[in-house]
Enzyme design. Structure first.
Site, PDB file in Angstrom:
ATOM      1  N   GLU A 175     -49.258  26.838 -19.546  1.00 14.56           N
ATOM      2  CA  GLU A 175     -48.506  28.078 -19.662  1.00 14.56           C
ATOM      3  C   GLU A 175     -47.192  28.016 -18.893  1.00 14.56           C
ATOM      4  OE1 GLU A 175     -49.662  27.853 -15.995  1.00 14.56           O
ATOM      5  OE2 GLU A 175     -51.313  28.031 -17.433  1.00 14.56           O
ATOM      6  N   SER A 179     -49.978  19.241 -14.535  1.00 12.24           N
ATOM      7  CA  SER A 179     -51.137  19.809 -15.209  1.00 12.24           C
ATOM      8  C   SER A 179     -51.218  19.234 -16.616  1.00 12.24           C
ATOM      9  CB  SER A 179     -51.048  21.341 -15.186  1.00 12.24           C
ATOM     10  OG  SER A 179     -52.261  21.920 -15.601  1.00 12.24           O
ATOM     11  N   ASP A 186     -59.955  20.188  -7.786  1.00 17.36           N
ATOM     12  CA  ASP A 186     -59.403  20.529  -9.098  1.00 17.36           C
ATOM     13  C   ASP A 186     -60.548  20.743 -10.080  1.00 17.36           C
ATOM     14  OD1 ASP A 186     -57.999  20.591 -11.572  1.00 17.36           O
ATOM     15  OD2 ASP A 186     -56.484  19.215 -10.793  1.00 17.36           O
ATOM     16  N   HIS A 189     -56.059  22.411  -7.892  1.00 17.91           N
ATOM     17  CA  HIS A 189     -55.337  21.957  -9.074  1.00 17.91           C
ATOM     18  C   HIS A 189     -53.862  21.737  -8.744  1.00 17.91           C
ATOM     19  CE1 HIS A 189     -54.414  21.190 -13.176  1.00 17.91           C
ATOM     20  NE2 HIS A 189     -53.731  22.305 -13.365  1.00 17.91           N
TER      21      HIS A 189
END
EC number: 3.7.1.19
Length: 367
Positions: free
Chosen positions: A148, A217, A300, A329
């Site tokens: 995102e 990510s 994570d 994360h």
């Protein structure tokens, strides 16, 4: 489709370390946390974006363009974080506002961000390039966003690269930011990375033999595949990335909903099937032929089996593996140190031309 989780989105997804390290002020974060109950998360940040924009306009009128650029960058980040938790009309409203604010900020930043308009398979793909001060040509780092996150979110990491003599290039690929309207998440993101390499190699200010890629990510997954499939890349960082989505069941409800949204499908099962196929890299990881830095946090949600995959498939002579025992994360909870380590590694490889010694820090994990 609505998320069935009773946990508020900001409670499930919010990582203070991420937002603050990306440039959101602590006071604004506290303001979001303590906002009046009648003020929504989205409205709080969008209103704050407007306030920053107004202050930037005042600074421009006074001749303080540098402050104006920074304020507009803050406004763009507010719009980014207003919308990134939602899957309705708020998402596109926040995206559009963020793009508008960043376009205003771009020429006022130091160094400025120049917008290049690429067209790939008939689809427009804007790319922002920032060139450091000093005599070129300069090495460059292509920065890839995540599930995102978008190109505007890379600003602080860009600055670390620029301060070390490296140019930066940021863009939105399939399913991200400005590209989302035209294309869902796809399994050939490396094609878009290669188009940016084409752009950079054509610029006199860029060293065509010293272009690296850094992805965060989901972008870390894209970075690995880009490095495996694009031989012109001279360095790769997978920052909190992954090699595959075999761990789908471990994802949080909101993350699964995010996968559904960017896949443009109706059900979570359709999303699982789509992203599982699109994000598979194990078949190409042995092709990586450039220095590659992997940063992973033990806490994570991407399982530690990813590290085993990396050790098995990425050629050992190219690998720098850093596993942070206390990291979440992308290790956002560890402050600026991991970002300095990545920026310095890129400087060693791309600016100084050093061949890093293959290393493993924090592995095997005994916790």
């Amino acid at each position: 489709m609505t998320v069935t989780s009773q946990v508020k989105p900001e409670d499930e997804m919010l990582n203070w370390g991420r937002l603050i390290l990306d440039g959101v002020s602590y006071s604004d974060m506290v303001g979001a946390r303590d906002r009046p109950k009648e003020v929504t998360w989205f409205d709080y940040w969008m209103n704050l974006a407007n306030e920053y924009e107004q202050e930037a306009e005042r600074k421009v009128a006074l001749g303080h363009d540098l402050s104006a650029g920074e304020l507009l960058m803050s406004a763009a980040l507010c719009a980014q974080y207003a919308q990134f938790l939602w899957f309705d009309e708020r998402r596109q409203k926040g995206q559009a506002r963020k793009v508008e604010l960043y376009q205003k900020a771009a020429p006022l930043l130091s160094p400025p961000a120049e917008r290049h308009e690429l067209v790939i398979d008939g689809i427009p793909m804007p790319v922002y390039v920032r060139i450091p001060e000093g005599t070129g040509p300069h090495p460059a780092v292509i920065m890839l966003g995540g599930l995102e996150s978008t190109k505007e979110e890379s600003f602080q990491m860009e600055n670390l690269a620029l301060e070390r003599g490296m140019a930066t290039a940021t863009f939105d690929g399939p399913g991200q930011g400005e590209m989302f309207e035209h294309m869902r998440l796809a399994g050939d993101y490396e094609k878009y990375t290669s188009a940016v390499v084409d752009l950079l190699t054509a610029l006199e200010s860029i060293r065509s033999d010293a272009i690296g890629v850094l992805g965060r990510s989901l972008g870390g997954n894209y970075a690995l595949k880009s490095a495996a499939c694009e031989p012109r890349l001279a360095a790769c960082i997978s920052w909190g990335g992954f090699s595959d989505l075999d761990y789908w069941d471990l994802e949080t409800p909101l993350t699964k909903e995010s996968w559904r949204y960017v896949s443009k499908v109706d059900t979570l099962e359709e999303a699982r099937q789509h992203v599982h196929a699109a994000l598979e890299t194990r078949d190409v990881l042995p092709q990586i032929a450039c220095p590659t830095y992997i940063l992973h946090g033990v806490h994570d949600e991407v399982p530690l089996s990813f590290v085993d995959t990396v050790l098995e498939l990425v050629p050992a002579e190219h690998l720098t593996l850093v596993v942070e025992k206390d990291g979440d994360h992308c290790c956002h909870n560890l402050g600026i140190r991991p970002r300095f380590e990545m920026a310095d590694w890129l400087q060693d490889v791309l600016v100084a031309g050093k061949q890093p010694t293959a290393t493993m820090k924090g592995w095997p994990h005994n916790g």
